[in-house]
Scaffold this active site. Sequence first.
Site, PDB file in Angstrom:
ATOM      1  CG  ASN A   1      -1.696   1.229   1.431  1.00 57.39           C
ATOM      2  OD1 ASN A   1      -1.837   2.017   0.485  1.00 57.39           O
ATOM      3  ND2 ASN A   1      -2.237   1.428   2.619  1.00 57.39           N
TER       4      ASN A   1
ATOM      5  CD  GLU B   1      -2.929   5.324   6.785  1.00 54.93           C
ATOM      6  OE1 GLU B   1      -2.930   5.400   5.546  1.00 54.93           O
ATOM      7  OE2 GLU B   1      -1.984   4.832   7.431  1.00 54.93           O
TER       8      GLU B   1
ATOM      9  CD  GLU C   1      -3.421  -2.785   7.429  1.00 55.69           C
ATOM     10  OE1 GLU C   1      -2.353  -3.080   6.896  1.00 55.69           O
ATOM     11  OE2 GLU C   1      -3.996  -1.707   7.248  1.00 55.69           O
TER      12      GLU C   1
ATOM     13  CE  LYS D   1       0.359   3.399   4.867  1.00 50.14           C
ATOM     14  NZ  LYS D   1       0.188   3.522   6.288  1.00 50.14           N
TER      15      LYS D   1
ATOM     16  N   GLY E   1       2.306   2.160  10.645  1.00 50.51           N
ATOM     17  CA  GLY E   1       3.195   3.308  10.449  1.00 50.51           C
ATOM     18  C   GLY E   1       3.907   3.763  11.714  1.00 50.51           C
TER      19      GLY E   1
ATOM     20  CB  SER F   1       5.306  -1.713  11.892  1.00 46.94           C
ATOM     21  OG  SER F   1       4.823  -0.400  12.176  1.00 46.94           O
TER      22      SER F   1
ATOM     23  CG  HIS G   1      -5.802   1.679   5.196  1.00 50.20           C
ATOM     24  ND1 HIS G   1      -5.340   2.623   6.076  1.00 50.20           N
ATOM     25  CD2 HIS G   1      -4.781   0.810   4.975  1.00 50.20           C
ATOM     26  CE1 HIS G   1      -4.082   2.336   6.381  1.00 50.20           C
ATOM     27  NE2 HIS G   1      -3.712   1.241   5.726  1.00 50.20           N
TER      28      HIS G   1
END
Length: 255
Positions: free
Chosen positions: A9, A96, A164, A11, A170, A210, A94
């Site tokens: 991904n 985010e 996740e 991003k 991240g 991560s 996701h």
Amino acid sequence: MRVPFIAGNWKMNTTVDEAVKLVSEMHPGLEKITSVDKVVCPPFVSLAAVKELIKGSSTKLGAQNLYFAEKGAYTGEISPLMLADLCQFVIIGHSERRQYFGEAGEIISKKVQAALRVKLIPILCVGEKLEENEAGRTREVVAEQLRSSLAGINEADGLIIAYEPIWAIGTGKAATGEQANETIGFIRQSITKLYSDSIAQNIRILYGGSVNSANVTEFISQPEIDGALVGGASLKADEFVGIVKQTAEIKSITK
Ligand code: PEP
């Protein structure tokens, strides 16, 4: 037998030129590995250019989001029909998107349905926040995310799920292999309850948060974990190829 699956991904990183350069660097290494499904998810504007570069190869393409309507007055959105010509996969839900764009159950379920209608394979993301994890609520949160995201979806065949934990994305603070395996085992049980045991046994469930070439074996060696959704480390060609390579090696041993 579930084929291992690694998706990158990217991003909101890379211009079109940078995306072309990055995929050109990783593609030869990725193509040497055939026992793992490999997917890169660049930003929308680079999909067409990356598609040209990987055309006819075993590396596949995914988008990072979509809107659920087919077309119309939705300024700035990208429809499933537009993506169906360009790629095979799409990341949905996701964290985010949930955190910064207010996406939740009903919207995510509409997006999953919209993707399936045009034969795009959704990579559906679920995962708990740090405080939910610390309060021992991981299972409850993940079960509810699955229930609401999959509401109205009768056919879950082919769907991919990524677990996740938000506190691991991240942050450089990955979950442990055992933690991830335990929750992914729970997700599989939830899929059995929502659908059937045969669907649960076939569905691929990834870990994300991560992951890099130094820790991927910890996850991939776990029996419930079928692969990884990789953010930061997928922006470095060597790292991403290293992750795919180690996945191929470990899964061939643990088969
Ligand atoms: C992600 O973007 O889905 C992700 C897991 O990011 P990172 O690997 O950087 O934690």
